[in-house]
Design a protein around this motif. Structure first.
Motif, PDB file in Angstrom:
ATOM      1  N   GLY A 177       0.821  -1.212   0.000  1.00  0.00           N
ATOM      2  CA  GLY A 177       0.000   0.000   0.000  1.00  0.00           C
ATOM      3  C   GLY A 177       0.851   1.256   0.000  1.00  0.00           C
ATOM      4  N   LEU A 178       1.943   1.234   0.764  1.00  0.00           N
ATOM      5  CA  LEU A 178       2.876   2.364   0.774  1.00  0.00           C
ATOM      6  C   LEU A 178       3.481   2.545  -0.612  1.00  0.00           C
ATOM      7  CD1 LEU A 178       4.615   4.556   2.121  1.00  0.00           C
ATOM      8  CD2 LEU A 178       6.185   2.727   2.811  1.00  0.00           C
ATOM      9  N   ALA A 179       3.898   1.444  -1.242  1.00  0.00           N
ATOM     10  CA  ALA A 179       4.460   1.527  -2.592  1.00  0.00           C
ATOM     11  C   ALA A 179       3.440   2.099  -3.566  1.00  0.00           C
ATOM     12  CB  ALA A 179       4.934   0.150  -3.047  1.00  0.00           C
ATOM     13  N   ALA A 180       2.180   1.698  -3.434  1.00  0.00           N
ATOM     14  CA  ALA A 180       1.132   2.228  -4.310  1.00  0.00           C
ATOM     15  C   ALA A 180       0.975   3.728  -4.109  1.00  0.00           C
ATOM     16  CB  ALA A 180      -0.186   1.505  -4.051  1.00  0.00           C
ATOM     17  N   ALA A 181       1.016   4.167  -2.858  1.00  0.00           N
ATOM     18  CA  ALA A 181       0.856   5.594  -2.557  1.00  0.00           C
ATOM     19  C   ALA A 181       1.998   6.420  -3.133  1.00  0.00           C
ATOM     20  CB  ALA A 181       0.770   5.807  -1.049  1.00  0.00           C
ATOM     21  N   LEU A 182       3.196   5.854  -3.165  1.00  0.00           N
ATOM     22  CA  LEU A 182       4.369   6.591  -3.625  1.00  0.00           C
ATOM     23  C   LEU A 182       4.680   6.371  -5.101  1.00  0.00           C
ATOM     24  CD1 LEU A 182       6.669   6.040  -0.534  1.00  0.00           C
ATOM     25  CD2 LEU A 182       5.200   8.004  -1.057  1.00  0.00           C
ATOM     26  N   ALA A 183       3.931   5.478  -5.747  1.00  0.00           N
ATOM     27  CA  ALA A 183       4.170   5.187  -7.168  1.00  0.00           C
ATOM     28  C   ALA A 183       3.923   6.430  -8.010  1.00  0.00           C
ATOM     29  CB  ALA A 183       3.259   4.047  -7.621  1.00  0.00           C
ATOM     30  N   SER A 184       4.635   6.500  -9.118  1.00  0.00           N
ATOM     31  CA  SER A 184       4.429   7.620 -10.028  1.00  0.00           C
ATOM     32  C   SER A 184       3.097   7.451 -10.749  1.00  0.00           C
ATOM     33  CB  SER A 184       5.586   7.701 -11.022  1.00  0.00           C
ATOM     34  OG  SER A 184       5.704   6.498 -11.736  1.00  0.00           O
ATOM     35  N   GLY A 185       2.593   8.535 -11.262  1.00  0.00           N
ATOM     36  CA  GLY A 185       1.333   8.492 -11.993  1.00  0.00           C
ATOM     37  C   GLY A 185       0.192   9.087 -11.199  1.00  0.00           C
ATOM     38  N   ASP A 186      -0.929   9.236 -11.873  1.00  0.00           N
ATOM     39  CA  ASP A 186      -2.094   9.880 -11.269  1.00  0.00           C
ATOM     40  C   ASP A 186      -3.243   8.916 -11.017  1.00  0.00           C
ATOM     41  OD1 ASP A 186      -0.876  12.416 -11.320  1.00  0.00           O
ATOM     42  OD2 ASP A 186      -1.460  12.691 -13.420  1.00  0.00           O
ATOM     43  N   GLY A 187      -3.074   7.650 -11.325  1.00  0.00           N
ATOM     44  CA  GLY A 187      -4.159   6.689 -11.184  1.00  0.00           C
ATOM     45  C   GLY A 187      -4.475   6.379  -9.735  1.00  0.00           C
ATOM     46  N   ASP A 188      -5.498   5.558  -9.562  1.00  0.00           N
ATOM     47  CA  ASP A 188      -5.867   5.087  -8.232  1.00  0.00           C
ATOM     48  C   ASP A 188      -4.812   4.114  -7.718  1.00  0.00           C
ATOM     49  OD1 ASP A 188      -8.272   6.522  -8.273  1.00  0.00           O
ATOM     50  OD2 ASP A 188      -9.367   4.836  -9.168  1.00  0.00           O
ATOM     51  N   GLU A 189      -4.693   4.027  -6.411  1.00  0.00           N
ATOM     52  CA  GLU A 189      -3.758   3.089  -5.796  1.00  0.00           C
ATOM     53  C   GLU A 189      -4.344   1.678  -5.839  1.00  0.00           C
ATOM     54  OE1 GLU A 189      -3.133   4.642  -1.863  1.00  0.00           O
ATOM     55  OE2 GLU A 189      -2.507   6.583  -2.662  1.00  0.00           O
TER      56      GLU A 189
ATOM     57  N   THR B  11      -2.323   8.983   5.217  1.00  0.00           N
ATOM     58  CA  THR B  11      -3.000  10.272   5.297  1.00  0.00           C
ATOM     59  C   THR B  11      -2.259  11.240   4.376  1.00  0.00           C
ATOM     60  OG1 THR B  11      -1.600  11.104   7.077  1.00  0.00           O
ATOM     61  CG2 THR B  11      -3.585   9.845   7.727  1.00  0.00           C
ATOM     62  N   PRO B  12      -2.867  12.340   4.012  1.00  0.00           N
ATOM     63  CA  PRO B  12      -2.139  13.325   3.194  1.00  0.00           C
ATOM     64  C   PRO B  12      -0.836  13.788   3.867  1.00  0.00           C
ATOM     65  CG  PRO B  12      -4.480  13.813   3.160  1.00  0.00           C
ATOM     66  CD  PRO B  12      -4.277  12.714   4.176  1.00  0.00           C
ATOM     67  N   GLU B  13      -0.849  13.904   5.188  1.00  0.00           N
ATOM     68  CA  GLU B  13       0.353  14.327   5.903  1.00  0.00           C
ATOM     69  C   GLU B  13       1.451  13.256   5.807  1.00  0.00           C
ATOM     70  OE1 GLU B  13      -2.758  14.250   7.376  1.00  0.00           O
ATOM     71  OE2 GLU B  13      -3.152  16.401   7.154  1.00  0.00           O
ATOM     72  N   GLN B  14       1.070  12.000   5.981  1.00  0.00           N
ATOM     73  CA  GLN B  14       2.051  10.919   5.872  1.00  0.00           C
ATOM     74  C   GLN B  14       2.623  10.837   4.463  1.00  0.00           C
ATOM     75  OE1 GLN B  14      -0.682   7.877   7.208  1.00  0.00           O
ATOM     76  NE2 GLN B  14       0.492   7.552   9.101  1.00  0.00           N
TER      77      GLN B  14
END
Length: 141
Positions: free
Chosen positions: A56-68, A117-120
């Protein structure tokens, strides 16, 4: 299928891969794409973890604008501990992260993981920016 190394017994799964790419069950993930953390580097491996929140962390930090997305994956060949977060940098494999030069097959998708979260997310992006600014920081490819 796992290749053992001298330091840690590898997991038997299940394994997860986080991304913003919209993929289908049965698709294969392969090496040869740009790093999410150092886009100037084309990766020689496909990375995955035995921790759903790590994916999930990798998905959040992945490049691109798509959904995680967090996909359940199965390695199709040998794999090893990811040296970027294991023995060369940390003892053992606390993140249960692995890599393979062989494709991994998507066999499912997880929708319930701890999202940042947005902050994280901002804190992680700042950490990555600091790493990218450090000329001594390297991705072991």
């Amino acid at each position: 299928m796992a290749k053992s190394d001298e330091s840690t017994v590898l997991d038997s799964g299940p394994f997860y891969h986080g991304t913003k790419a919209a993929l289908q069950i049965g698709d294969f993930l392969t090496a040869g794409f740009r790093s999410n953390y150092r886009p100037e580097i084309v990766m020689n491996h496909i990375y995955f973890t035995a921790l759903v929140d790590g994916a999930g962390l990798a998905a959040a930090l992945a490049s691109g604008d798509g959904d995680e997305h967090v996909y359940i994956v199965e390695p199709t060949g040998p794999f090893e501990n990811d040296p970027n977060v294991t023995d060369k940098k940390f003892p053992g494999n606390p993140t249960r992260s692995y890599r393979s030069q062989a494709p991994v097959k998507i066999v499912g998708e997880v929708t319930d993981w701890t999202r940042l979260t947005p902050e994280q997310r901002q804190q992680w992006r700042e950490r990555l920016a600091a790493l990218n600014a450090d000329p001594n920081a390297q991705i072991i490819n």
